[in-house]
Design a protein around this motif. Structure first.
Motif, PDB file in Angstrom:
ATOM      1  N   LYS A 131       0.859  -1.188   0.000  1.00  0.00           N
ATOM      2  CA  LYS A 131       0.000   0.000   0.000  1.00  0.00           C
ATOM      3  C   LYS A 131       0.889   1.230   0.000  1.00  0.00           C
ATOM      4  O   LYS A 131       2.049   1.193   0.437  1.00  0.00           O
ATOM      5  N   ALA A 132       0.358   2.346  -0.517  1.00  0.00           N
ATOM      6  CA  ALA A 132       1.113   3.597  -0.520  1.00  0.00           C
ATOM      7  C   ALA A 132       1.394   4.017   0.922  1.00  0.00           C
ATOM      8  O   ALA A 132       0.484   4.070   1.748  1.00  0.00           O
ATOM      9  N   LEU A 136       5.972   6.669  -0.480  1.00  0.00           N
ATOM     10  CA  LEU A 136       6.179   5.717  -1.567  1.00  0.00           C
ATOM     11  C   LEU A 136       4.840   5.272  -2.135  1.00  0.00           C
ATOM     12  O   LEU A 136       3.848   5.159  -1.407  1.00  0.00           O
ATOM     13  N   SER A 137       4.811   5.013  -3.425  1.00  0.00           N
ATOM     14  CA  SER A 137       3.593   4.536  -4.074  1.00  0.00           C
ATOM     15  C   SER A 137       3.364   3.062  -3.749  1.00  0.00           C
ATOM     16  O   SER A 137       4.265   2.372  -3.237  1.00  0.00           O
ATOM     17  N   THR A 138       2.177   2.604  -4.067  1.00  0.00           N
ATOM     18  CA  THR A 138       1.879   1.179  -3.872  1.00  0.00           C
ATOM     19  C   THR A 138       2.843   0.310  -4.673  1.00  0.00           C
ATOM     20  O   THR A 138       3.310  -0.737  -4.203  1.00  0.00           O
ATOM     21  N   LYS A 139       3.174   0.764  -5.879  1.00  0.00           N
ATOM     22  CA  LYS A 139       4.103   0.017  -6.725  1.00  0.00           C
ATOM     23  C   LYS A 139       5.486  -0.056  -6.082  1.00  0.00           C
ATOM     24  O   LYS A 139       6.140  -1.111  -6.091  1.00  0.00           O
ATOM     25  N   ASP A 140       5.942   1.063  -5.507  1.00  0.00           N
ATOM     26  CA  ASP A 140       7.252   1.070  -4.851  1.00  0.00           C
ATOM     27  C   ASP A 140       7.277   0.132  -3.640  1.00  0.00           C
ATOM     28  O   ASP A 140       8.252  -0.590  -3.420  1.00  0.00           O
TER      29      ASP A 140
END
Length: 336
Positions: A131-132, A136-140
């Motif tokens: 999760k964000a 940081l983003s969810t992808k990160d």
């Protein structure tokens, strides 16, 4: 007496013990079998010569012997003491015919322990949903968790590393900057200096062999937003149990379970447009293992191992307890 005459005499004696009605039934069955065994004349001419066909007398002998065997079976079924008497009379049973006793750990190296229900290998390094968080983003975060899982697998599941070899897989999984630090501090072998071998699980060379390719893993990773060194990001707090089945080299009968309790923290953040996953610290305790050797390797304690120079202290703790309190020094443990 010629051998053939002796055989006939024994046969006649055996037949005489059977009643007339039973003999008539046997002869009828033998005759029927003999007729059924006769091939057509053309087929007999085409068939190469072979052993003589059994005569009704021989077939009757077979039937008699079967009847005696069956009768004996009934006696044994109702009189097991007869079988015992036969065994005693026959002498000792050859060793190679005795049932093979169950080998140690026949039910499996983890049977009867909590590890029996643990996941196998890397599947046990369960990561939380991404999760964000912490800027940081969810992808990160998903990528950071993936790299964390790979780091843990390289540190605690890689066979070369476990057997005391160079932890090449772990070095490759580290951030490039941290690789240099790890290499420079690997296998210092001194008590006071930092030895990066402590970040991975390695059995001391020539002290252990894996009894199975399966390593049991149980535990969790927790996420939290964090700030470190001017960077904001996500801290991943790890807490896992790993259970290894090992034995002395070349001695499978000495097999034991070694429980390794892994704890540590990794920090994920962005720098210069790249995602960095940095190992803040990793460490573990091992049970049963020697406390008097400070070389960053695991020295397993087997059932026949001599006592070490450092005695464990404190009340026995459960090696399978994931949330047991920290204990300095060498602590007493329950069996694994």
């Amino acid at each position: 007496m010629p051998y053939g005459d002796d055989l006939d005499a024994r046969f006649d004696e055996l037949v005489s013990q059977i009643g007339d009605d039973e003999r008539r039934r046997m002869r009828a069955a033998a005759g029927k079998a003999a007729r059924a065994s006769r091939a057509p004349r053309a087929a007999r001419r085409a068939t190469p010569a072979g052993p003589p066909r059994r005569t009704p007398r021989v077939l009757l002998a077979v039937a008699v012997m079967l009847a005696v065997i069956l009768a004996g079976g009934l006696v044994v079924a109702f009189r097991p003491d007869v079988l015992s008497a036969i065994r005693q009379a026959a002498g000792p049973v050859p060793e190679e015919t005795l049932p093979v006793s169950s080998a140690p750990w026949a039910a499996g190296p983890f049977a009867g322990s909590p590890a029996e229900t643990y996941a196998d290998g890397i599947a046990g390094f369960v990561m939380p949903p991404a999760k964000a968080l912490g800027g940081l983003s969810t992808k990160d975060v998903a990528e950071a968790l993936k790299r964390t899982r790979e780091l843990l697998a390289a540190a605690y599941l890689d066979r070369a590393t476990l057997m005391g070899g160079r932890p090449a897989a772990f070095i490759k999984a580290l951030d490039p900057v941290q690789r240099t630090v790890f290499r420079e501090n690997l296998d210092h072998g001194t008590k006071d200096d930092f030895d990066s071998r402590n970040w991975v699980a390695s059995f001391a060379p020539k002290t252990a062999e894996l009894a199975t390719g399966v390593i049991k893993v149980e535990g969790r990773t927790m996420l939290a937003a964090a700030k470190e060194g001017g960077h904001t990001g996500v801290r991943m707090k790890i807490n896992y149990l790993l259970v290894y089945a090992v034995h002395r080299p070349g001695q499978p009968a000495t097999m034991i379970r070694v429980v390794v309790h892994l704890k540590g923290e990794l920090f994920a953040y962005r720098e210069h447009g790249k995602l960095v996953v940095w190992v803040e610290h990793l460490g573990h305790t091992s049970t049963p293992a020697r406390c008097d050797v400070q070389d960053a390797f695991i020295h397993p304690v087997y059932a026949d191992s001599a006592d070490g120079s450092v005695a464990p202290s404190g009340p026995p703790s459960d090696p399978y307890e994931l949330d047991q309190p920290e204990h300095e020094g060498c602590s007493t443990s329950e069996a694994t």
